[in-house]
Motif scaffolding. Structure first.
Motif, PDB file in Angstrom:
ATOM      1  N   ALA A 174      -9.265  12.390  66.256  1.00 52.32           N
ATOM      2  CA  ALA A 174      -8.489  11.261  65.722  1.00 52.32           C
ATOM      3  C   ALA A 174      -9.116  10.751  64.435  1.00 52.32           C
ATOM      4  O   ALA A 174      -8.401  10.413  63.474  1.00 52.32           O
ATOM      5  CB  ALA A 174      -8.419  10.146  66.765  1.00 52.32           C
ATOM      6  N   PHE A 175     -10.438  10.680  64.384  1.00 48.90           N
ATOM      7  CA  PHE A 175     -11.103  10.295  63.139  1.00 48.90           C
ATOM      8  C   PHE A 175     -10.777  11.286  62.025  1.00 48.90           C
ATOM      9  O   PHE A 175     -10.503  10.884  60.884  1.00 48.90           O
ATOM     10  CB  PHE A 175     -12.624  10.226  63.335  1.00 48.90           C
TER      11      PHE A 175
ATOM     12  N   ASN B  33     -12.555  10.963  51.842  1.00 50.90           N
ATOM     13  CA  ASN B  33     -12.457  12.082  52.784  1.00 50.90           C
ATOM     14  C   ASN B  33     -13.699  12.215  53.677  1.00 50.90           C
ATOM     15  O   ASN B  33     -14.173  13.306  53.962  1.00 50.90           O
ATOM     16  CB  ASN B  33     -12.230  13.400  52.029  1.00 50.90           C
ATOM     17  N   LYS B  34     -14.187  11.067  54.155  1.00 48.40           N
ATOM     18  CA  LYS B  34     -15.341  11.104  55.058  1.00 48.40           C
ATOM     19  C   LYS B  34     -15.376   9.846  55.910  1.00 48.40           C
ATOM     20  O   LYS B  34     -14.849   8.800  55.550  1.00 48.40           O
ATOM     21  CB  LYS B  34     -16.650  11.225  54.277  1.00 48.40           C
TER      22      LYS B  34
ATOM     23  N   MET C  43     -15.062   3.700  57.663  1.00 48.61           N
ATOM     24  CA  MET C  43     -14.278   4.410  56.650  1.00 48.61           C
ATOM     25  C   MET C  43     -14.016   3.444  55.507  1.00 48.61           C
ATOM     26  O   MET C  43     -13.771   2.258  55.737  1.00 48.61           O
ATOM     27  CB  MET C  43     -12.977   4.920  57.256  1.00 48.61           C
ATOM     28  N   HIS C  44     -14.068   3.937  54.282  1.00 47.67           N
ATOM     29  CA  HIS C  44     -14.047   3.069  53.111  1.00 47.67           C
ATOM     30  C   HIS C  44     -12.853   3.335  52.188  1.00 47.67           C
ATOM     31  O   HIS C  44     -12.219   4.382  52.266  1.00 47.67           O
ATOM     32  CB  HIS C  44     -15.336   3.245  52.313  1.00 47.67           C
ATOM     33  N   HIS C  45     -12.578   2.337  51.325  1.00 46.29           N
ATOM     34  CA  HIS C  45     -11.578   2.432  50.258  1.00 46.29           C
ATOM     35  C   HIS C  45     -10.150   2.584  50.791  1.00 46.29           C
ATOM     36  O   HIS C  45      -9.317   3.274  50.202  1.00 46.29           O
ATOM     37  CB  HIS C  45     -11.912   3.593  49.311  1.00 46.29           C
ATOM     38  N   VAL C  46      -9.861   1.916  51.910  1.00 47.54           N
ATOM     39  CA  VAL C  46      -8.532   2.010  52.517  1.00 47.54           C
ATOM     40  C   VAL C  46      -7.687   0.808  52.065  1.00 47.54           C
ATOM     41  O   VAL C  46      -8.102  -0.343  52.254  1.00 47.54           O
ATOM     42  CB  VAL C  46      -8.628   2.024  54.053  1.00 47.54           C
TER      43      VAL C  46
ATOM     44  N   LEU D  69     -19.555  12.366  57.652  1.00 47.79           N
ATOM     45  CA  LEU D  69     -18.861  13.492  58.270  1.00 47.79           C
ATOM     46  C   LEU D  69     -17.497  13.693  57.613  1.00 47.79           C
ATOM     47  O   LEU D  69     -16.735  12.734  57.436  1.00 47.79           O
ATOM     48  CB  LEU D  69     -18.669  13.253  59.766  1.00 47.79           C
ATOM     49  N   THR D  70     -17.178  14.928  57.279  1.00 50.91           N
ATOM     50  CA  THR D  70     -15.863  15.265  56.742  1.00 50.91           C
ATOM     51  C   THR D  70     -14.899  15.527  57.905  1.00 50.91           C
ATOM     52  O   THR D  70     -15.323  15.713  59.050  1.00 50.91           O
ATOM     53  CB  THR D  70     -15.951  16.538  55.888  1.00 50.91           C
ATOM     54  N   PRO D  71     -13.601  15.580  57.630  1.00 48.61           N
ATOM     55  CA  PRO D  71     -12.652  15.916  58.696  1.00 48.61           C
ATOM     56  C   PRO D  71     -12.977  17.248  59.373  1.00 48.61           C
ATOM     57  O   PRO D  71     -12.860  17.372  60.596  1.00 48.61           O
ATOM     58  CB  PRO D  71     -11.309  15.963  57.966  1.00 48.61           C
TER      59      PRO D  71
END
Length: 608
Positions: A90-91, A102-103, A114-117, A369-371
């Motif tokens: 899900a992450f 993308n991380k 998670m940033h910049h959303v 961590l990347t997708p």
């Protein structure tokens, strides 16, 4: 071997207290909160809601403002670090859809951020994560933040007993609790059953350590020692003991904690300056004995009879052994990469108390961590770990219930993801906060320095066993989210003024202890190092240590013997600022930046 998949389930609007005893499903999910978030966000963006009012609302949902305008940081709580393969996936999905960098980022409190959303997309992100049982509820704000714990709880050979069920009950009792929604400041809590104190009890507002006590007529009773008033930042304090023993199974630890929270919540004098409104300030001013006296008085109040402190229906009761993998029919073995694998096994693998099983700690560089890595770790969890893993306060990832025979296969799978490096929790496993990459309070690029330091350490090819035991922790400001106070070598972001210009800099600390016994804060050195010279300073200190230590002398003992003055002298020339000229321009530019440095600090929302 059949892969294990843990089904995602959650509470409903009709019955929000349906509690699924599966990692990552500790906090009940309420869909109406996502609806409210969308409604309130729209009102704010249309100018129909004051910003200060909206910020308070937003923070309770784990959505935090960044130094960059119009984007948010999302902080998802993982109580005691527990997570399922489905949640890892899900992450991966939401990071791909909503996160420009993308991380996802594992924090020093076992969260994932998670940033910049963008704001309206933040509502969609947390709603989608909620479908897998993940909650950002009270990830920010003046609430009870993510409850951390020993990632090896339940499988560690040295623990007294597993506190995980009681940590889960604590989370479930205090999330959305009316007393904890608008306290003077946030509360950070930890649970630890090991004498090595891997959850770093001493730096927490509230901490519980496992204890047992013989009680006449009842035999051996499980309980906890309760510590109150720890913290780092500009006023580091080691939490003193409030009670030596509180019972667990009768809910006494919940009752006493609520009494403390009620006292804390009434301290209006703390609300005047929320930057210093932590419970440690109360303890520092009045003393732990006075807090104990007030707690005993508070426990005589009528509110006690109005509460249900029973833990039976709140306990997090997940028998991981039931899902543990069976012995594999076949497994790989090292050939040409034997020495590399052996190095990994020595540093990253430890035996469980359950025969035949081990844990494998994956070193997550800078906690990012990347997708692809999220999904790859999910596969490894299913195939080799019974579906079980936990994040750590060192920004790493611990796979649990791995068969001893499968360790090589796990290492190969991790290596394919770029996560097979040896040295978790060693000198090349550098910890840092996000710093100026996103934080309003950041002074320096702590993530940039992290990368530079790790590259220097790798280039030095440190093989000395005592040197490898050092740890390096970096914070981009004095608040200490990178836990620099308790590192063998720690750095906190600062600056050096040179006329009209400014050099990004760090203040070093040496000799801190975060694991193995009582917490110890490092000694602050009397100098500031320009950011670009920090790797040079570390290299000099390492060389000096290896060349001048006594037989078997560890770093902290060496620091105490030679004194901080000697370490300062070794790098004194590095601390000297330079004039702003074309040849020295690099000193005035921070790591991973391309413009001259300037201190830009906003108001942190933690204190809103």
């Amino acid at each position: 071997m059949e892969p294990v998949s843990i089904p995602a389930q959650r509470g409903t609007l009709e019955d929000p207290e349906v509690l699924q005893n599966v990692p990552g499903h500790v906090i009940p999910i309420l869909q109406r909160e996502y609806d409210d978030f969308k409604t309130e966000s729209t009102k704010f963006l249309q100018g129909d809601m004051p910003e200060d009012e909206f910020i308070k609302f937003r923070l309770k949902q784990g959505v935090y403002g960044q130094r960059q305008p119009d984007v948010q940081m999302i902080r998802v709580k993982l109580p005691f670090g527990g997570i399922t393969p489905e949640q890892m996936e899900a992450f991966a999905d939401v990071v791909e859809k909503y996160v420009p960098l993308n991380k996802g980022h594992i924090t020093t409190r076992q969260n994932i951020q998670m940033h910049h959303v963008p704001l309206l997309e933040a509502e969609e992100l947390i709603r989608e994560l909620g479908e897998s049982g993940l909650s950002s509820r009270e990830g920010c704000g003046n609430t009870v933040r993510n409850v951390t714990g020993d990632p090896w709880a339940g499988v560690a050979k040295d623990e007294l007993f597993d506190l995980t069920p009681y940590a889960g009950a604590y989370v479930r009792y205090f999330v959305r609790h009316p007393t904890t929604q608008a306290m003077p400041r946030k509360i950070k809590t930890s649970f630890d059953g090991s004498p090595r104190d891997r959850a770093i009890s001493g730096i927490h507002d509230i901490a519980f350590r496992a204890r047992v006590k013989e009680i006449e007529g009842r035999g051996e009773v499980r309980g906890v020692q309760m510590l109150v008033g720890g913290g780092t930042s500009i006023m580091p304090r080691v939490a003193p003991v409030l009670y030596d023993f509180l019972e667990l199974d009768n809910g006494e630890y919940l009752k006493v904690t609520e009494a403390v929270f009620r006292i804390f919540d009434r301290q209006e004098w703390l609300r005047v300056n929320r930057a210093r409104a932590r419970i440690k300030v109360f303890v520092d001013k009045y003393g732990i004995e006075e807090l104990r006296r007030q707690t005993e008085e508070e426990l005589t109040g009528d509110w006690v009879t109005e509460r249900d402190f029973s833990v039976e229906h709140r306990l997090f009761g997940d028998d991981e052994r039931e899902s543990a993998p069976s012995p594999p029919e076949s497994c790989g073995s090292p050939n040409g990469d034997l020495s590399e694998f052996e190095r990994f096994r020595q540093a990253n693998v430890r035996e469980q108390k359950q025969d035949g099983f081990v844990t494998v700690e994956a070193k997550i560089t800078r906690g990012d961590l990347t997708p692809e890595q999220f999904r790859g770790l999910a596969r490894i969890m299913r195939d080799y770990a019974g579906g079980y893993a936990r994040t750590t306060v060192q920004q790493n990832f611990v796979l649990r219930w791995v068969r001893e025979e499968s360790v090589y296969d796990v290492w190969r799978a991790l290596s394919e993801l770029g996560l097979g490096d040896a040295g978790s929790r060693e000198i090349n496993d550098v910890v840092s906060c996000p710093g100026t990459d996103s934080c309003k309070l950041g002074i320096t690029s702590s993530m940039g320095l992290n990368q530079a330091v790790q590259e220097r350490i790798e280039a030095l090819n440190v093989t000395d066993e005592l040197t490898r035991k050092l740890n390096i922790k970096i914070s981009g400001c004095p608040n200490g989210c990178g836990q620099h106070h308790v590192g063998s070598i720690g750095f906190t972001g600062a600056s050096i003024k040179v006329g009209e210009h400014t050099i990004p800099a760090y203040i070093p600390h040496v000799g801190g202890v975060f694991e193995g016994g009582e917490v110890k804060f490092g000694t602050r050195l009397k100098l500031r190092l320009p950011s670009k010279r920090v790797p040079d300073a570390i290299e000099r200190w390492i060389g000096h240590y290896e060349a001048n230590r006594e037989e078997g002398e560890e770093w902290n003992d060496f620091v105490e013997r030679v004194g901080t003055g000697e370490l300062e002298g070794l790098v004194k020339d590095l601390s000297m600022p330079v004039d702003f000229e074309l040849e020295t321009m690099n000193q005035f530019i921070d790591w991973n930046r391309n413009v001259p440095f300037e201190v830009i600090r906003g108001e942190g929302e933690c204190a809103v």
